[in-house]
Design an enzyme around this catalytic site. Structure first.
Site, mmCIF file in Angstrom:
data_model
loop_
_atom_site.group_PDB
_atom_site.id
_atom_site.type_symbol
_atom_site.label_atom_id
_atom_site.label_comp_id
_atom_site.label_asym_id
_atom_site.label_seq_id
_atom_site.Cartn_x
_atom_site.Cartn_y
_atom_site.Cartn_z
ATOM 1 N N GLU A 1 -42.198 80.692 -60.737
ATOM 2 C CA GLU A 1 -41.648 80.718 -62.099
ATOM 3 C C GLU A 1 -42.712 80.991 -63.155
ATOM 4 O O GLU A 1 -42.503 81.769 -64.083
ATOM 5 C CB GLU A 1 -40.926 79.399 -62.414
ATOM 6 N N HIS B 1 -31.664 69.193 -60.381
ATOM 7 C CA HIS B 1 -30.941 70.436 -60.677
ATOM 8 C C HIS B 1 -29.905 70.252 -61.783
ATOM 9 O O HIS B 1 -29.024 71.093 -61.930
ATOM 10 C CB HIS B 1 -30.194 70.932 -59.442
#
Lengths: 346, 340
Positions: B74, B143
């Site tokens: 990322e 998440h």
């Protein structure tokens, strides 16, 4: 690996031998290094007198790297550097006056006084900073190279960083992406042996820096970063490789910082004797001696060159002193891009 | 939430019924078609067709150069997006969830958001980062969070929270035209929601919008909480309370005039935010209301927020950690001085 003290660095012999360049290039490299050295010496002095504040990270001792690499790049190439980037900006073509004004915090500075020493920027010369997050510029270099590749532009992106950045995840992610996507990035590692005050062998399990890059199947080379001849030749080879292949290359320039990390550093982590030993390899005086030995330079030539640089420094300081402060009313200017047809957006 | 009904307010004759997922897909397809500088980059956007199938078929349509699968990296690929934007491209970077975006926070906050100001106006970063946010799918703590408020704290970036198919369809193109970085939060509970897309649809990344007119209390919310809040407004109506629902849509810069105008009309405000209460976006809204409309208030603003816990896996605990319709109704009733 040592626990406490640094392992003594064996100091190689000073660079010697003939300079294989024509006189213009040979003296140009000397001029480049002198400009960086004299500008920074003046910056240190101005720091003492309070004209320059904040952090000031001097490149003194490492000038051969920026000098040798910058002359291997083309006007269309992109450059990214660290917070120790005064020399890179200057030799890329940012005027000494604009750099000095930036150090003073004046709006005539190359970043309008917003950036200071660590954030020199110049769109005209594709100089993308001046990044004070260690490793922070590496992903940007990947993206700039990706953009150029997708647009079919024939340019390379050179990214300077210290060996300390190689402990950051950003280094590894960037090497992987550049290699995976075959991007024209020239990774220029300036290994000055200390990440601030932490010696390489106290911070890295693998001290062979090229091995890290090679693990990503990136071509590598190690160069004596105190020898501007070796630096320039290696940089020309590396830039040509990146340009021709469109693939990345990693070059380690082994260098040494003569001054403290910043103006706040008492240098408890290294012996004075080590610094003095490395000064025998100083990039400017060793190179000057070689030029003289070869008959390319006389003492009178050197003094004339140094005088000219001194005059440039004086003009830069005068420009910075005469500079103006950005109005406080403009504080929020350029947080966002002004909407078309408006003066500002904030 | 109201995905069961799948309705949106203000259904018009000239509408097309599509899912939120299809709206995001169509918005990206349009952008990729209109502008050769636009490309999509992220984990599994290509061969896999997108983690949430937003980019299904794109690899075949636009090729691997423009539909770029990335490693699980990322920091690297968001930073590469910043660099590509600096280099003249218009990247759309997809990050799988807001929790993963924390790995890239350095590049978003220290580079994308700062470059223009820090360079004295020389470098803009026309980057769009899209990411899934929010809970409700039993994906547990790593998440499911809602960290929009963190991003909304940062000067130099625009933060969007499209809650309707129209906004999901319409906001991307103006976001790509914005010369500065834009972060778009897509609430994962909305992806399967169907809605009616007006023809033509609007594209506004500047303003909040009143989703339901009312006169007694303003319910101010955004993203996935919009539909719960609209359901609460329906229930309040049956109790004789006229609730106005304001969808912030743009979390930075906040459209305070729209919020203040609503509060001046109703004199009461309930802020509904899935994010945590402490130091959160709801605190910013409440403070702004008191700064801008204090003397119009009949009561202090009230907040309905996510519980201050990591989002748990078990369904009953996850439900208990999130703002739900009964809490929103109860908060509004209390503000009205009603017990039932």
């Amino acid at each position: 690996m040592s626990d406490t003290a640094t392992t003594p660095n064996p100091v190689p012999d000073p660079p010697t031998g003939p300079v294989p360049f024509d006189r213009e290039l040979a003296l140009g490299l000397l001029h480049d290094m002198l400009r960086v050295r004299r500008m920074e010496e003046k910056c240190a002095e101005l720091y003492g007198s309070g004209s320059i504040r904040g952090f000031l990270h001097l490149y003194i001792g490492e000038e051969a790297v920026a000098a040798g690499v910058m002359r291997a790049l083309r006007p269309e190439d992109n450059i990214l550097a660290t917070y120790r980037e005064h020399g890179h900006a200057l030799l890329r073509g940012v005027s000494m006056a604009a750099i000095m004004a930036e150090m003073f915090g004046k709006q005539e500075g190359c970043s309008r006084g917003r950036g200071g020493s660590m954030h020199l920027f110049d769109a005209a010369t594709h100089f993308y900073g001046g990044n004070a997050i260690v490793g922070g510029a590496l992903p940007l270099a990947v993206g700039l190279a990706l953009a150029a590749k997708m647009q079919g532009r024939q340019c390379i992106t050179a990214c300077f960083f210290g060996e300390g950045a190689m402990a950051e995840g950003a280094f590894h992610e960037s090497m992987n992406l550049a290699a995976l996507w075959e991007l024209p990035v020239l990774f220029c590692c300036e290994n000055n042996r200390y990440a601030m005050g932490t010696a390489l062998d106290r911070s890295e399990s693998q001290t062979d820096l090229t091995a890290k890059a090679a693990s990503y199947r990136v071509a590598t080379e190690t160069v004596d970063g105190m020898d501007v001849v070796a630096v320039h030749e290696a940089a020309q080879r590396a830039a040509a490789f990146v340009r021709d292949s469109g693939s990345p290359m990693f070059v380690e320039f082994q260098t040494y910082r003569f001054r403290a990390h910043s103006m706040f550093d008492p240098e408890l982590y290294r012996d004075r004797a080590e610094v003095e030993a490395w000064k025998t390899r100083g990039p400017i005086h060793t190179y000057t001696a070689r030029l003289k030995a070869q008959g390319l330079l006389t003492e009178a030539d050197f003094l004339a060159l140094d005088d000219a640089v001194g005059a440039e420094v004086r003009r830069a300081v005068a420009f910075a002193e005469a500079g103006t402060w950005e109005p406080v009313a403009d504080l929020a200017r350029d947080v966002c891009t002004p909407a078309p047809g408006t003066g500002d957006a904030s | 939430m109201s995905t069961k009904a799948g309705t949106q307010e203000g259904v018009h004759a000239g509408t097309v019924r599509i899912t939120y997922r299809q709206a995001v897909h169509d918005a990206m397809h349009e952008a990729l078609t209109r502008d050769p500088r636009v490309f999509l980059m992220g984990e599994d956007v290509g061969c896999y067709g997108g983690t949430y199938a937003f980019s299904k078929g794109f690899l075949e349509a636009f090729g691997p150069e423009r539909i770029r699968d990335t490693p699980l990296s990322e920091l690297g690929f968001v930073g590469a997006g910043v660099g590509a934007a600096l280099g003249g491209m218009r990247p759309i970077v997809e990050v799988m969830t807001v929790n993963f975006s924390l790995l890239a926070l350095d590049q978003i906050v220290n580079n994308a958001a700062l470059y223009r100001h820090m360079s004295g106006g020389q470098f803009s970063v026309p980057l769009v980062v899209r990411m899934a946010t929010g809970a409700g799918r039993q994906l547990a703590a790593q998440h499911s969070h809602s960290l929009e408020g963190w991003y909304a704290h940062i000067p130099g970036i625009r933060v969007l929270a499209p809650a309707t198919v129209e906004d999901a369809r319409g906001m991307l193109w103006p976001a790509l035209l914005d010369p500065d970085p834009v972060v778009i939060f897509e609430h994962a509970q909305l992806f399967n929601m169907e809605g009616d897309l007006p023809q033509p649809f609007t594209a506004d990344i500047e303003h909040a919008i009143v989703r339901r007119e009312g006169s007694d209390v303003s319910l101010i919310t955004s993203g996935g909480s919009l539909w719960k809040t609209l359901d609460a407004a329906v229930q309040l109506a049956t109790a004789g309370i006229s609730a106005e629902v304001v969808d912030l849509r743009v979390l930075r810069p906040l459209d305070l005039p729209t919020v203040a105008a609503s509060v001046r009309k109703t004199h009461r405000a309930v802020i509904v935010d899935e994010g945590w209460r402490t130091g959160g976006l709801s605190a910013e809204i409440a403070a702004s209301i008191t700064e801008h409309a204090f003397f119009d208030l009949d009561a202090p603003p009230v907040r309905v927020c996510g519980a201050e816990v990591p989002i748990p896996y078990a369904k009953h605990l996850e439900d208990a950690a999130l703002p739900q319709v009964p809490q929103i109704v109860a908060a509004a009733m209390q503000l009205m001085g009603r017990t039932r």
